[in-house]
Structure formats: C-alpha cells, structure tokens
Design a protein around this motif. Structure first.
Motif, PDB file in Angstrom:
ATOM      1  N   LEU A 215      36.156  46.542  46.505  1.00  0.00           N
ATOM      2  CA  LEU A 215      34.938  45.739  46.665  1.00  0.00           C
ATOM      3  C   LEU A 215      35.180  44.709  47.754  1.00  0.00           C
ATOM      4  O   LEU A 215      36.133  43.918  47.668  1.00  0.00           O
ATOM      5  CB  LEU A 215      34.592  45.012  45.355  1.00  0.00           C
ATOM      6  CG  LEU A 215      34.224  45.877  44.154  1.00  0.00           C
ATOM      7  CD1 LEU A 215      34.101  45.026  42.889  1.00  0.00           C
ATOM      8  CD2 LEU A 215      32.907  46.621  44.404  1.00  0.00           C
ATOM      9  N   HIS A 218      32.460  39.103  48.380  1.00  0.00           N
ATOM     10  CA  HIS A 218      31.057  38.806  48.051  1.00  0.00           C
ATOM     11  C   HIS A 218      30.999  37.615  47.101  1.00  0.00           C
ATOM     12  O   HIS A 218      32.017  37.214  46.534  1.00  0.00           O
ATOM     13  CB  HIS A 218      30.402  40.022  47.366  1.00  0.00           C
ATOM     14  CG  HIS A 218      31.042  40.370  46.041  1.00  0.00           C
ATOM     15  ND1 HIS A 218      32.140  41.200  45.932  1.00  0.00           N
ATOM     16  CD2 HIS A 218      30.763  39.977  44.778  1.00  0.00           C
ATOM     17  CE1 HIS A 218      32.494  41.314  44.666  1.00  0.00           C
ATOM     18  NE2 HIS A 218      31.686  40.580  43.931  1.00  0.00           N
ATOM     19  N   ASP A 220      28.864  36.391  43.542  1.00  0.00           N
ATOM     20  CA  ASP A 220      28.132  37.027  42.448  1.00  0.00           C
ATOM     21  C   ASP A 220      26.761  36.382  42.251  1.00  0.00           C
ATOM     22  O   ASP A 220      26.554  35.203  42.567  1.00  0.00           O
ATOM     23  CB  ASP A 220      28.907  36.857  41.135  1.00  0.00           C
ATOM     24  CG  ASP A 220      29.860  38.007  40.888  1.00  0.00           C
ATOM     25  OD1 ASP A 220      30.261  38.665  41.866  1.00  0.00           O
ATOM     26  OD2 ASP A 220      30.213  38.235  39.709  1.00  0.00           O
ATOM     27  N   GLN A 231      33.278  31.275  38.561  1.00  0.00           N
ATOM     28  CA  GLN A 231      33.577  32.576  37.967  1.00  0.00           C
ATOM     29  C   GLN A 231      35.026  32.554  37.516  1.00  0.00           C
ATOM     30  O   GLN A 231      35.923  32.123  38.236  1.00  0.00           O
ATOM     31  CB  GLN A 231      33.348  33.701  38.971  1.00  0.00           C
ATOM     32  CG  GLN A 231      33.621  35.060  38.330  1.00  0.00           C
ATOM     33  CD  GLN A 231      33.056  36.227  39.113  1.00  0.00           C
ATOM     34  OE1 GLN A 231      32.574  36.047  40.235  1.00  0.00           O
ATOM     35  NE2 GLN A 231      33.109  37.407  38.543  1.00  0.00           N
ATOM     36  N   PHE A 233      38.318  34.594  36.155  1.00  0.00           N
ATOM     37  CA  PHE A 233      38.993  35.899  36.116  1.00  0.00           C
ATOM     38  C   PHE A 233      40.283  35.773  35.315  1.00  0.00           C
ATOM     39  O   PHE A 233      41.171  35.005  35.687  1.00  0.00           O
ATOM     40  CB  PHE A 233      39.407  36.351  37.527  1.00  0.00           C
ATOM     41  CG  PHE A 233      38.264  36.686  38.428  1.00  0.00           C
ATOM     42  CD1 PHE A 233      37.645  37.933  38.369  1.00  0.00           C
ATOM     43  CD2 PHE A 233      37.802  35.763  39.350  1.00  0.00           C
ATOM     44  CE1 PHE A 233      36.589  38.244  39.213  1.00  0.00           C
ATOM     45  CE2 PHE A 233      36.748  36.064  40.197  1.00  0.00           C
ATOM     46  CZ  PHE A 233      36.142  37.309  40.129  1.00  0.00           C
ATOM     47  N   THR A 245      43.300  40.956  44.131  1.00  0.00           N
ATOM     48  CA  THR A 245      42.085  40.142  44.302  1.00  0.00           C
ATOM     49  C   THR A 245      42.050  39.576  45.717  1.00  0.00           C
ATOM     50  O   THR A 245      43.042  39.039  46.204  1.00  0.00           O
ATOM     51  CB  THR A 245      42.091  38.995  43.261  1.00  0.00           C
ATOM     52  OG1 THR A 245      42.056  39.594  41.966  1.00  0.00           O
ATOM     53  CG2 THR A 245      40.900  38.068  43.442  1.00  0.00           C
ATOM     54  N   HIS A 361      34.834  36.625  46.607  1.00  0.00           N
ATOM     55  CA  HIS A 361      35.917  37.410  46.015  1.00  0.00           C
ATOM     56  C   HIS A 361      35.650  38.886  46.216  1.00  0.00           C
ATOM     57  O   HIS A 361      34.502  39.305  46.420  1.00  0.00           O
ATOM     58  CB  HIS A 361      36.102  37.075  44.527  1.00  0.00           C
ATOM     59  CG  HIS A 361      34.912  37.464  43.697  1.00  0.00           C
ATOM     60  ND1 HIS A 361      33.795  36.658  43.570  1.00  0.00           N
ATOM     61  CD2 HIS A 361      34.640  38.582  42.980  1.00  0.00           C
ATOM     62  CE1 HIS A 361      32.909  37.255  42.807  1.00  0.00           C
ATOM     63  NE2 HIS A 361      33.389  38.435  42.438  1.00  0.00           N
ATOM     64  N   ARG A 363      38.095  42.948  45.770  1.00  0.00           N
ATOM     65  CA  ARG A 363      39.325  43.527  45.213  1.00  0.00           C
ATOM     66  C   ARG A 363      39.674  44.802  45.957  1.00  0.00           C
ATOM     67  O   ARG A 363      38.811  45.447  46.577  1.00  0.00           O
ATOM     68  CB  ARG A 363      39.148  43.820  43.717  1.00  0.00           C
ATOM     69  CG  ARG A 363      38.215  44.972  43.465  1.00  0.00           C
ATOM     70  CD  ARG A 363      38.425  45.652  42.121  1.00  0.00           C
ATOM     71  NE  ARG A 363      37.562  46.814  42.047  1.00  0.00           N
ATOM     72  CZ  ARG A 363      36.679  47.044  41.092  1.00  0.00           C
ATOM     73  NH1 ARG A 363      36.526  46.202  40.099  1.00  0.00           N
ATOM     74  NH2 ARG A 363      35.950  48.142  41.120  1.00  0.00           N
ATOM     75  N   ARG A 370      43.213  49.123  34.093  1.00  0.00           N
ATOM     76  CA  ARG A 370      43.152  47.723  34.550  1.00  0.00           C
ATOM     77  C   ARG A 370      42.089  47.053  33.701  1.00  0.00           C
ATOM     78  O   ARG A 370      41.034  47.650  33.433  1.00  0.00           O
ATOM     79  CB  ARG A 370      42.751  47.679  36.022  1.00  0.00           C
ATOM     80  CG  ARG A 370      42.600  46.276  36.636  1.00  0.00           C
ATOM     81  CD  ARG A 370      42.226  46.451  38.095  1.00  0.00           C
ATOM     82  NE  ARG A 370      42.164  45.246  38.876  1.00  0.00           N
ATOM     83  CZ  ARG A 370      41.059  44.549  39.119  1.00  0.00           C
ATOM     84  NH1 ARG A 370      39.905  44.928  38.583  1.00  0.00           N
ATOM     85  NH2 ARG A 370      41.098  43.481  39.892  1.00  0.00           N
ATOM     86  N   PHE A 372      40.203  43.085  33.033  1.00  0.00           N
ATOM     87  CA  PHE A 372      40.152  41.618  33.106  1.00  0.00           C
ATOM     88  C   PHE A 372      39.013  41.071  32.250  1.00  0.00           C
ATOM     89  O   PHE A 372      38.022  41.747  31.985  1.00  0.00           O
ATOM     90  CB  PHE A 372      40.086  41.096  34.550  1.00  0.00           C
ATOM     91  CG  PHE A 372      38.792  41.317  35.273  1.00  0.00           C
ATOM     92  CD1 PHE A 372      38.581  42.464  36.027  1.00  0.00           C
ATOM     93  CD2 PHE A 372      37.782  40.363  35.244  1.00  0.00           C
ATOM     94  CE1 PHE A 372      37.391  42.667  36.723  1.00  0.00           C
ATOM     95  CE2 PHE A 372      36.590  40.547  35.940  1.00  0.00           C
ATOM     96  CZ  PHE A 372      36.390  41.714  36.680  1.00  0.00           C
TER      97      PHE A 372
END
Ligand SMILES: C[N+](C)(C)CCCC[C@H](N)C(=O)O
Ligand SMILES: O=C(O)CCC(=O)C(=O)O
Length: 396
Positions: A215, A218, A220, A231, A233, A245, A361, A363, A370, A372
């Motif tokens: 990703l 961007h 959110d 945000q 994580f 990240t 953020h 990834r 995985r 989170f």
C-alpha cells in the motif's frame, strides 16, 4: 463621563507574569476611546483591546460560571459604546469599573493568551518536518508503557506534536492493552470499522488493507468529513517476510510543494477532491481539500491524500480536471521521493501512534500470516488530551 475620556492616562506597576517568563516587568495601560492598549515590557507587542471585548470577557462569577466555564453575560444587549469609568493596573491585574458599577479584573496572562494581539494558543507550533534522513531514530521515540501515566505521556504528546509519530513500547500484544494504552491519548473513535480492529489478510472488509498487497503512502478516512486524527498500529504478529510500515511526513511534503511547486500547492489548497468508501453496507463520501489550513493563521493543518479511495472526479470543471492530473503527478512524486519515506518493521510489544492529519502511512507487500490491532482517536479528543497533558488549558 468616564474619567479616562479622551486623555491618555498611564498606569504603571511592577508585576510578575508567568506566561512570558521574564520578571519583573513594567506594564502600562492607555485608553484610546473605544479600546485600551496594554503594554508589558516583556511582551513583543502591546495589546489593543476593545472595551466591548473587555466587558464581554469579564470573568467574575456572575458573568462567567466558575463551575461550567459558560458565559452568562448578556452580550446580545450590551451597549456597543460601553466604556470603563475607571481603569487601574494593580500588580499583574487590570481592574476595570463599568458605568453601572460592575467591576472586572483580568490577569495580564489572561489578556495575553486570549485577546487578539497575543493569541499565542493559535500560533503555537512545535512541529519539526522530517525526511528519511532526519527521522528521529526509533530509540528516541520509544516510551515504555510503564511510564505512560507519568512523564512518559508528556513525551508521547511532545513527539506527536513535533514529528506526528510516537512509539509506546512494552505493551502486551492483545486488544485490551492496545485500548488501555490508546486511552491515555483519547477514547477510541467508533466508525463503521468498530471501536477497534484486528486486521489480517482475510478480505474481511472491502479494503486492500485486508490483503497482502503493498500500500502506497496515504492518509486514512478521506471519505469522512473529519478524518480520524490519530491512528494506532499494534503489530501482534509480524509477517515472516515483508509487511514493513512506510511513513512519510506530510508537513515536509507540504513544505516542498509550497516552495518547489507553488501552483500545484495552490491547486490542492483550493480545490475539493472527493473520497469514497463503498462496501460493507457503506456509502461513505466526503468532498474536501487536499491541503487544509488553519482558519486564522493560515498555517498548514491537514493533508488528505489517498489515491485508492478517490471517488469519480465529478466536481471539477473541465479545465481543473486537466490541471488536477498534472498537479497530482507532481504531488505523488514528492510523496514517493526516496528521501521522504521511512520504513519500520513493527514488532509485537510496540504500539505506533500516527498523526493521520499529517503523517502518511503505507506498507510493503508480505507473505505468510500477519496481524495488527488498532483504533482511531478523533481530532477533538486528541487535542483535548493534548491541552490537558501539556497544560495548555488556558481557555478557562
Ligand atoms: C484502519 N483500518 C484497518 C480499519 C482500515 C484501513 C482503511 C484504509 C482505507 N483505505 C482508508 O484510508 O481509510
Ligand atoms: O497493513 C498495514 O500495515 C497498514 C494498513 C493500512 O494502511 C491501514 O490499516 O490503514
């Protein structure tokens, strides 16, 4: 007639003022007809304060409820030509008497913080733009969870304000601990995702976050009229391969755009761009500018950038559409610049807090399992805790 009418009366006294830190200082007041001018030696500028403002801001228990901090003064019928009949400066307080005998007192600190010429609370800006090279190394942004309720929390807010990121370490890898640590910053924000989430590559939601693909950077919630502010994580199962990240400082992006590509910066500061989330029973849509500025100071305040969640571009004129694609490519090149992005491999035990109004953020793609955990915190709740923790609650 007010005793100060037309004349320039001067009152001086020695005083101490905590807000500006240098003591002792000499202060003086001059009446200019419809306003007064207050000077203190250690202020960079004098304050011009209209009489109407002063009458309205009387902080006596009758005018301003000391329990609720709500205004009881009848501002709607205040005589607009009201003038104090007596003015005095005693210690660090301005004392006014109004024609009806009502008395008001204001500390110089209060006047400095809340009248127009001071407005230090609007101007407060401790942000430091960072690039990949200058990103504060992780050991500098870690705060052990054990100290979070003490000085650790000030450190977290200092880091969030300065860099837009903070990392709290030594957190148990479970949802209750994620919530507990997040609640130090603010209550979790309930959205259609719920209060909190558990994200795996299981396609649970209509969003690429729930897959294994890479990703790009961007922010959110570009489909909400107010994007989440923080945000959280909390990686509880790091991917065996990939899944790092990516963080990019939107403040630096804004600065680079402003200096190197002012036309593009101006475009994204003046044209609203629509975002959307469709799926999971949702039709979320918001139409806002990409760069948002403080309504008073004009300082950069928020970056809204998500190339995935763009809605059909139906709101721009034909000419603006053509400009949009050109400017967007410039903006994208600044966001993806090698110097901009920092890569971190989050490990269980660490909770990363990201200011989603500032820091982007993304990834890397990954393989294997995985997981989170996370949540959002609203702007209002974040700022409210920030004011409390950093003792900026001068609004009383
Ligand atoms: C955070 N959480 C995993 C719940 C959702 C991820 C949402 C990412 C989405 N494209 C957006 O920008 O909102
Ligand atoms: O998987 C990640 O590390 C980030 C996913 C993402 O962008 C998000 O949840 O908003």
């Amino acid at each position: 007639m007010p005793t100060t009418s037309g004349s320039l009366r001067k009152f001086s006294s020695s005083l101490e003022s905590q807000s500006v830190g240098i003591t002792p200082v000499v202060a003086s007041v001059h009446d200019h007809g419809s306003r007064i001018e207050v000077r203190a030696k250690n202020w960079p500028n004098s304050l011009h304060i209209p009489h109407v403002w002063l009458r309205d801001h009387c902080r006596c228990a009758q005018c301003y409820d000391p329990k609720t901090f709500q205004c009881n003064f009848d501002v709607a019928t205040m005589p607009l030509n009201i003038r104090p009949s007596k003015i005095a400066l005693l210690q660090d307080e301005l004392h006014l008497t109004w024609p009806d005998g009502h008395e008001s007192r204001y500390t110089l600190q209060f006047l400095w913080h809340h009248s127009h010429g001071g407005h230090t609370s609007h101007a407060r800006d401790t942000r430091v733009a960072w690039s990949a090279k200058t990103f504060p190394p992780l050991h500098q942004i870690s705060v052990p969870e054990s100290t979070i309720s003490g000085p650790g929390l000030r450190k977290v807010f200092t880091l969030l304000e300065q860099y837009g990121v903070a990392l709290i370490t030594e957190v148990s890898p479970d949802l209750d601990s994620t919530i507990a640590v997040s609640n130090h910053i603010g209550p979790t924000l309930k959205t259609f995702y719920g209060d909190t989430w558990v994200v795996r590559a299981n396609g649970e939601r209509a969003d690429a976050a729930y897959t294994r693909v890479a990703l790009g950077a961007h922010t959110d919630g570009t489909y909400f009229t107010q994007a989440p502010r923080v945000q959280v994580f909390h990686m509880v199962e790091a991917a065996p391969e990939g899944g790092e990240t990516l963080l990019v400082d939107g403040l630096r992006v804004a600065q680079v755009m402003q200096t190197k590509h002012p036309d593009a910066y101006d475009f994204f500061s003046t044209h609203a761009i629509p975002g959307q989330y469709i799926g999971d029973g949702q039709q979320q849509y918001a139409l806002l500018k990409t760069f948002i500025h403080h309504p008073v100071t004009g300082a950069f305040q928020q970056f809204r950038y998500n190339l995935y969640d763009r809605a059909p571009l139906s709101t721009l004129s034909v000419g603006a559409v053509e400009q949009y694609y050109r400017h967007l490519q410039t903006l994208a090149s600044v966001v993806t610049d090698q110097d901009a992005g920092v890569w971190l491999k989050l490990q269980p035990g660490s909770v990363l807090f990201v200011d989603n109004w500032r820091v982007l953020h993304g990834r890397a793609a990954f393989s294997g399992p995985r997981c989170f955990l996370g949540c959002y915190i609203s702007n209002d709740d974040y700022i409210s805790t920030l004011r409390t923790v950093m003792q900026l609650n001068v609004m009383k």
